[in-house]
Design a protein around this motif. Structure first.
Motif, PDB file in Angstrom:
ATOM      1  N   SER A  27    -101.619 -55.974  27.367  1.00 12.18           N
ATOM      2  CA  SER A  27    -102.616 -56.428  28.342  1.00 12.18           C
ATOM      3  C   SER A  27    -103.672 -57.289  27.673  1.00 12.18           C
ATOM      4  CB  SER A  27    -103.286 -55.232  29.022  1.00 12.18           C
ATOM      5  OG  SER A  27    -102.357 -54.546  29.813  1.00 12.18           O
ATOM      6  N   SER A  28    -104.127 -56.878  26.507  1.00  7.73           N
ATOM      7  CA  SER A  28    -105.166 -57.635  25.791  1.00  7.73           C
ATOM      8  C   SER A  28    -104.691 -59.042  25.457  1.00  7.73           C
ATOM      9  CB  SER A  28    -105.569 -56.910  24.504  1.00  7.73           C
ATOM     10  OG  SER A  28    -106.158 -55.661  24.817  1.00  7.73           O
ATOM     11  N   ARG A  29    -103.473 -59.151  24.958  1.00  4.43           N
ATOM     12  CA  ARG A  29    -102.947 -60.473  24.591  1.00  4.43           C
ATOM     13  C   ARG A  29    -102.797 -61.398  25.797  1.00  4.43           C
ATOM     14  NH1 ARG A  29    -101.219 -60.574  19.318  1.00  4.43           N
ATOM     15  NH2 ARG A  29    -100.875 -58.546  18.360  1.00  4.43           N
ATOM     16  N   VAL A  30    -102.248 -60.885  26.891  1.00  8.53           N
ATOM     17  CA  VAL A  30    -102.030 -61.704  28.093  1.00  8.53           C
ATOM     18  C   VAL A  30    -103.366 -62.147  28.693  1.00  8.53           C
ATOM     19  CG1 VAL A  30    -101.188 -61.674  30.482  1.00  8.53           C
ATOM     20  CG2 VAL A  30     -99.764 -60.751  28.640  1.00  8.53           C
ATOM     21  N   VAL A  31    -104.270 -61.200  28.877  1.00  7.16           N
ATOM     22  CA  VAL A  31    -105.550 -61.521  29.519  1.00  7.16           C
ATOM     23  C   VAL A  31    -106.348 -62.507  28.659  1.00  7.16           C
ATOM     24  CG1 VAL A  31    -107.777 -60.545  30.245  1.00  7.16           C
ATOM     25  CG2 VAL A  31    -105.635 -59.398  30.867  1.00  7.16           C
ATOM     26  N   PHE A  74    -106.178 -65.682  38.751  1.00  5.79           N
ATOM     27  CA  PHE A  74    -106.148 -65.164  37.380  1.00  5.79           C
ATOM     28  C   PHE A  74    -105.386 -63.839  37.364  1.00  5.79           C
ATOM     29  CE2 PHE A  74    -107.735 -63.034  33.611  1.00  5.79           C
ATOM     30  CZ  PHE A  74    -107.902 -64.049  32.683  1.00  5.79           C
ATOM     31  N   ILE A  75    -105.667 -62.996  38.350  1.00  2.00           N
ATOM     32  CA  ILE A  75    -104.983 -61.699  38.446  1.00  2.00           C
ATOM     33  C   ILE A  75    -103.488 -61.908  38.717  1.00  2.00           C
ATOM     34  CG2 ILE A  75    -104.758 -59.639  39.907  1.00  2.00           C
ATOM     35  CD1 ILE A  75    -107.904 -59.669  39.946  1.00  2.00           C
ATOM     36  N   ARG A  76    -103.157 -62.830  39.624  1.00  2.00           N
ATOM     37  CA  ARG A  76    -101.742 -63.100  39.909  1.00  2.00           C
ATOM     38  C   ARG A  76    -101.028 -63.630  38.666  1.00  2.00           C
ATOM     39  NH1 ARG A  76    -103.468 -64.541  45.222  1.00  2.00           N
ATOM     40  NH2 ARG A  76    -103.499 -66.779  44.833  1.00  2.00           N
ATOM     41  N   ALA A  77    -101.703 -64.500  37.901  1.00  2.00           N
ATOM     42  CA  ALA A  77    -101.105 -65.045  36.676  1.00  2.00           C
ATOM     43  C   ALA A  77    -100.883 -63.930  35.655  1.00  2.00           C
ATOM     44  CB  ALA A  77    -102.001 -66.141  36.088  1.00  2.00           C
ATOM     45  N   THR A  78    -101.836 -63.018  35.552  1.00  3.42           N
ATOM     46  CA  THR A  78    -101.688 -61.867  34.644  1.00  3.42           C
ATOM     47  C   THR A  78    -100.478 -61.038  35.060  1.00  3.42           C
ATOM     48  OG1 THR A  78    -104.084 -61.797  34.242  1.00  3.42           O
ATOM     49  CG2 THR A  78    -102.831 -59.801  33.728  1.00  3.42           C
ATOM     50  N   ALA A  79    -100.351 -60.781  36.354  1.00  3.92           N
ATOM     51  CA  ALA A  79     -99.214 -59.995  36.862  1.00  3.92           C
ATOM     52  C   ALA A  79     -97.892 -60.679  36.513  1.00  3.92           C
ATOM     53  CB  ALA A  79     -99.334 -59.794  38.366  1.00  3.92           C
ATOM     54  N   ALA A  80     -97.874 -62.015  36.582  1.00  3.08           N
ATOM     55  CA  ALA A  80     -96.648 -62.757  36.297  1.00  3.08           C
ATOM     56  C   ALA A  80     -96.241 -62.654  34.828  1.00  3.08           C
ATOM     57  CB  ALA A  80     -96.839 -64.229  36.681  1.00  3.08           C
ATOM     58  N   GLY A  84     -93.103 -56.055  35.001  1.00  2.00           N
ATOM     59  CA  GLY A  84     -93.235 -54.904  35.892  1.00  2.00           C
ATOM     60  C   GLY A  84     -94.597 -54.758  36.547  1.00  2.00           C
ATOM     61  N   ALA A  85     -95.500 -55.704  36.296  1.00  2.98           N
ATOM     62  CA  ALA A  85     -96.850 -55.586  36.851  1.00  2.98           C
ATOM     63  C   ALA A  85     -96.888 -56.008  38.316  1.00  2.98           C
ATOM     64  CB  ALA A  85     -97.826 -56.444  36.052  1.00  2.98           C
ATOM     65  N   THR A  86     -97.843 -55.448  39.045  1.00  2.53           N
ATOM     66  CA  THR A  86     -98.137 -55.857  40.416  1.00  2.53           C
ATOM     67  C   THR A  86     -99.565 -56.408  40.398  1.00  2.53           C
ATOM     68  OG1 THR A  86     -99.129 -53.724  40.972  1.00  2.53           O
ATOM     69  CG2 THR A  86     -96.746 -53.946  41.334  1.00  2.53           C
TER      70      THR A  86
END
Length: 131
Positions: A27-31, A74-80, A84-86
């Motif tokens: 999560s840290s790396r993606v965000v 930003f949240i949608r991009a993180t999920a992508a 397995g994220a929503t």
């Protein structure tokens, strides 16, 4: 002074209530890769200097954004980017990471970070502003 890797990841793991350190790291790396695309100049450099080295590099070599993402996008991009994220879990991931980033940054730098971002990011960082 930069925060140590284990301290940063432990804080994210605690806030995100992740079962494993690996989840907090992912999560840290993606965000931070997405955040780095939105920050420029001294603000990005100063924030990077306060992060653990591996995450500092992620912030400085971001995923390229063609345009600034609204908080929702930003949240949608993180999920992508997280398998397995929503949108619901990505909101949690973003908040866990960015609230730790806000603590590391301190108030002055945080104010300058928020000036470079579209409206609404204050909530993602857990720093709601009076309107």
């Amino acid at each position: 002074m930069a925060m140590r890797w284990d301290s940063f990841i432990a804080a994210v793991q605690d806030r995100g209530e992740y079962a494993t350190q690996e989840e907090a790291e992912r999560s840290s790396r993606v965000v931070l890769a997405l955040l780095g695309a939105h920050l420029v100049g001294d603000v990005r450099a100063e924030l990077a200097a306060r992060l653990p080295e591996a995450l500092s590099l992620v912030l400085r070599n971001p995923l390229q954004a063609r345009e600034p993402l609204t908080p929702e996008r930003f949240i949608r991009a993180t999920a992508a980017w997280i398998e397995g994220a929503t949108e619901k879990t990505a909101t949690w991931d973003v908040s866990a990471v960015l609230s730790v980033v806000a603590d590391v940054a301190g108030e002055d730098l945080m104010n300058r970070v928020l000036l470079q971002l579209p409206p609404g990011y204050d909530l993602l960082f857990g720093r709601p502003r009076p309107s």
